[in-house]
Design a protein around this motif. Structure first.
Motif: not given
Ligand code: B1M
Length: 789
Positions: A88-97, A56-65, A99-104
């Motif tokens: 990440a937003k492009k990846a969830i586009e058109g998929r319901n429910g 339901n959630v993807v974490l952005t590729n920002t682990f060490g950003a 979310f994009v989480a900012l990974d820190i």
């Protein structure tokens, strides 16, 4: 749809990003966040695979950003985060429910006073990432893989100050249930819940099997949603490739059990792939997380220790309050940190479970002094603290930089006090101590004091502070001036507990002002108050009679099982050992074990009158450090205290170095060159530095390459200098490998050079194993070996 997390349904997070990138060809040393610019399609395809698997959630590729990595990448933090979020937003586009989480993740630096990253710089570092993520439109902030509670607090404060987005915060634990920096599960829960995160949990470092006891403990103490992202088991290194030992099926079996127990958000960390997530989704379909109960503990903590009020009598050490204490006043004015630390250590040894810290003097900068002392004390003593001041700025600054969840002393029924203190407590995650006084002073009757307590509780709850985080002090009056008030105070304690259901605190010794035999009145008042339900007396834990009264009360109320602690406390043995542990006695061992730098230097000075410098090293410093090492190994102390002990040992050694240098022989004779270095991956250099000084005394010309030195650097320096002997030091099992590599490189390139090895981890057998010519147990053996060679 806004992102929410609750215990009513299972939320599926994604799996590992790093593992997927490595599978797609990312090399060791490559920066994963760089791919947001150079290969966004790879990152997007990984997100897409996890989404298709059921996350339901993807974490952005920002682990060490963060700003430090951004510098290396030649991009700003905002550029990296914006790029990652848009992928990440492009990846969830058109998929319901979805979310994009900012990974820190942690920023890679060590927090002061252990390291050099100040709390405010850490807040700034995380604020940059959060601001960029919020601007780019993430759904929530996901803080993960933290091992230092203090750094995590900085990240949470940065998030709260810059965003209203939900926060999930998880830490990585070792198998013993403690993080690398010494944070315990209970302290994580107390601190994060008070800071107001939306969910907390664990990720990385272990597989689901090893997480079982950790998850059980989390469920036992926490009230909010719990998130887990385990590794795919434990890593196995085979032919330079890393594997994990748990299959997707086994992984899912564990997770299913966890969800049934009450875990509501699950995903995977290192080693997991879309296959793990696909099976998770399939197997969790229709499963509702097990019912959770809200916990009603009144607790505060340091990173490693907690005090749960009400379970037992919690003595609050009062000795760090300058009122009426001339020596402490002078120490505060002179910034005599050593004095204050010793007072803190002594109270801990005497049985205090938390310490009141008050630096209120009229002629000092109280906000700066209180926060400095709090961080100095926290670096040495692991007890939770009660931050005590009538200066709101001082309380705010100290609450901000406190590591853990403190008790704020105090708020009262005055509007001005409620308005100032409650927001501080809420923002920085503190418990509060409410005093039963208001604009009209301290009421005479117990009922009126209870009414003020109720007013404080209502106002606090309105500000979002939970009732369980409120303690009440019904205020002790002096029996000499207001005799009838003593019983009113005691009655108020009982009523506050019975009617309002909160825990109570009292500064008992006020009762005896102006009367003879004060200790007698104090301990009688203490016993009476404890019987009325007093949970935490503020008192001098070094007052033997008061402490013994607490010990007796604990026997008579069956809090001390089998009277064990009572017997220990009152036996001769305990009295004798208390004397030898007395922190008044100047003692180098004590100073090193407790990390007291100034004492270490001063006691070294005294010892030099009758001992040789080398004897001080061999007979005192090394055994003291051995005992520190054992305490570290047994989880009695943690990294910050280990570092403080090392600093104390170094400050003693600095003094000895001057003495040793005096005996150095002159350089009339041609001096033999020797290279010294601690090997790659090892930062221990106290021993190597001692060897250096002793070698110089024996007329060697030492070329010291420092610590964490690569085989190539050692080889180059050997060739450049023409040295015929190399001395290598290693203190860890893991650095025996680099030592072996170094010796092998020297053998192949400089076959005539002789190698001596030393360091705590080595033995004559290991010296053979690494291919050295000689093993030196200590610095003198090093010299003898070098002379022989
Ligand atoms: Co750490 N540390 N430490 N540490 N530390 C040990 C070594 C450890 C045994 C503690 C423990 O768990 N019991 C353990 C290693 C376990 C293992 O692998 N078997 C350990 C660990 C795990 C760690 C960290 C990983 C902790 C962490 O971060 N979680 C981390 C390592 C980081 C890294 O290196 N990558 C770490 C960090 C630190 C501090 C920074 C806090 C600090 C070092 C500060 C500094 O050196 N600048 C520190 C300290 C102080 C210790 C202990 C407590 C003391 C080491 C010491 O200085 N001993 C240590 C426990 C212990 O050793 N009992 C421990 C005194 C010193 C004089 O002895 O170095 O042996 P030594 O030198 C002697 C002889 O061996 C010989 O002569 C010297 C004088 O007699 N000798 C030579 C040494 N080198 C020679 C070279 C020669 C000849 C003789 O060539 C000619």
């Amino acid at each position: 749809m806004a992102f929410t997390i609750s215990n009513d349904k299972v939320l599926i997070l994604d799996g590992a990003m790093g593992t997927m990138l490595q599978n797609k060809g990312l090399k060791a040393g490559d920066i994963p966040e760089m791919l947001n610019f150079t290969a966004p399609e790879i990152i997007e395809s990984i997100h897409a695979e996890y989404l298709a698997a059921g996350a339901n959630v993807v974490l952005t590729n920002t682990f060490g950003a963060n700003r430090y990595k951004a510098q290396k990448m030649g991009h700003s933090v905002e550029e990296i985060v914006t790029a990652a979020v848009s992928i990440a937003k492009k990846a969830i586009e058109g998929r319901n429910g979805k979310f994009v989480a900012l990974d820190i993740a942690p920023c890679g630096k060590i927090m002061a006073p252990t390291g050099d990253l100040s709390f405010e710089e850490a807040v700034e570092v995380f604020a940059e990432v959060v601001c960029a993520g919020e601007k780019a439109g993430v759904d929530y902030i996901h803080l993960e893989t933290f091992t230092d509670l203090y750094e995590l607090k900085a990240a949470i404060i940065a998030t709260k100050e810059n965003s209203k987005l939900p926060i999930i915060a998880t830490m990585s634990f070792e198998a013993n249930g403690i993080t690398f920096f010494g944070t315990s599960i209970k302290s994580m829960v107390l601190t994060l819940e008070a800071l107001g995160v939306d969910a907390l949990g664990v990720n990385c470092s272990l597989g689901p099997k090893q997480l079982v006891p950790i998850i059980n403990e989390l469920l036992e103490v926490s009230s909010i949603p719990i998130v887990i992202k385990p590794n795919a088991g434990l890593p196995i290194l085979e032919n330079e490739k890393m594997y994990y030992d748990i299959s997707p099926e086994e992984f899912v079996d564990y997770i299913k059990t966890f969800v049934k127990l009450g875990i509501c958000a699950v995903g995977g960390c290192c080693g997991t792939t879309p296959e793990y997530i696909r099976l998770l989704e399939k197997n969790l379909d229709g499963i509702i997380p097990g019912q959770r109960t809200s916990k009603n503990f009144t607790g505060i903590c340091s990173p490693s220790k907690q005090v749960y009020f009400g379970k037992d009598v919690a003595i609050i050490g009062e000795r760090l309050n300058p009122t009426g204490k001339k020596t402490l006043q002078a120490a505060i004015r002179a910034n005599d940190i050593n004095f204050i630390l010793k007072e803190a250590i002594r109270q801990q040894e005497q049985g205090a479970l938390l310490l009141d810290v008050n630096m209120g003097l009229p002629d000092i900068d109280e906000p700066a002094t209180l926060s400095r002392m709090v961080s100095e004390i926290q670096a040495i003593v692991d007890l939770p603290l009660q931050l005590d001041s009538s200066n709101y700025k001082a309380l705010e600054k100290a609450a901000r930089i406190y590591n853990g969840k403190p008790l704020l002393n105090s708020v009262n029924g005055k509007k001005e006090s409620l308005d100032a203190i409650l927001p501080i407590a809420k923002k920085y995650g503190c418990a509060i101590l409410g005093l039963t006084l208001d604009e009209n002073g301290i009421p005479e009757t117990a009922e009126e004091r209870v009414a003020i307590a109720e007013k404080i509780i209502i106002a606090a709850e309105k500000s979002g502070i939970s009732r369980k985080d409120i303690l009440i002090d019904c205020l002790v009056m002096t029996a000499s001036a207001q005799q009838s008030q003593v019983l009113e105070t005691l009655k108020a304690v009982r009523l506050v507990k019975e009617n309002l259901g909160v825990k109570t605190v009292l500064g008992v010794s006020n009762v005896s002002f102006g009367l003879p035999s004060r200790p007698l009145l104090n301990r009688t008042m203490l016993a009476m108050a404890l019987m009325q339900g007093l949970d935490a007396p503020i008192m001098n834990p070094g007052d033997a009679e008061m402490s013994e009264t607490v010990a007796a009360f604990r026997v008579l109320t069956a809090k001390d099982a089998n009277s064990e602690q009572y017997i220990n406390k009152l036996s001769n043995f305990a009295q004798q050992s208390a004397q030898t542990n007395d922190s008044e006695t100047p003692n180098l061992t004590y100073a090193i074990i407790h990390g007291l730098k100034k004492d270490a230097r001063e006691t070294t000075e005294t010892l030099l009158i009758e001992m040789k410098p080398l004897d001080i090293i061999e007979k005192i410093i090394i055994p003291a450090l051995d005992s520190v090492g054992k305490n570290y190994e047994n989880n009695i102390i943690f990294l910050p205290q280990l570092i403080k002990s090392a600093e104390a040992a170094k400050s003693s050694f600095e003094r000895l170095r001057i003495e040793l240098a005096k005996t150095e022989t002159s350089g009339a004779v041609q001096r033999k060159k020797i290279i010294l270095a601690t090997v790659l991956g090892d930062i221990h250099d106290i021993g190597k530095n001692i060897v250096k000084v002793i070698m110089e005394n024996y007329n060697f010309e030492v070329i010291d390459l420092g610590r964490d030195v690569s085989p190539e650097t050692i080889l180059q320096a050997t060739k450049d200098s023409g040295a015929s002997i190399v001395g290598l030091s290693a203190l860890m099992t893991t650095t025996v490998g680099p030592m072996k590599k170094t010796v092998a490189l020297l053998r192949s390139e400089c076959p005539n050079v002789k190698v001596i090895v030393g360091g705590a981890v080595l033995t004559p057998e290991l010296a053979k194993f690494v291919g050295a010519d000689c093993y030196a147990k200590d610095a003198m053996e090093g010299v003898r070996a070098a002379e022989k060679l």
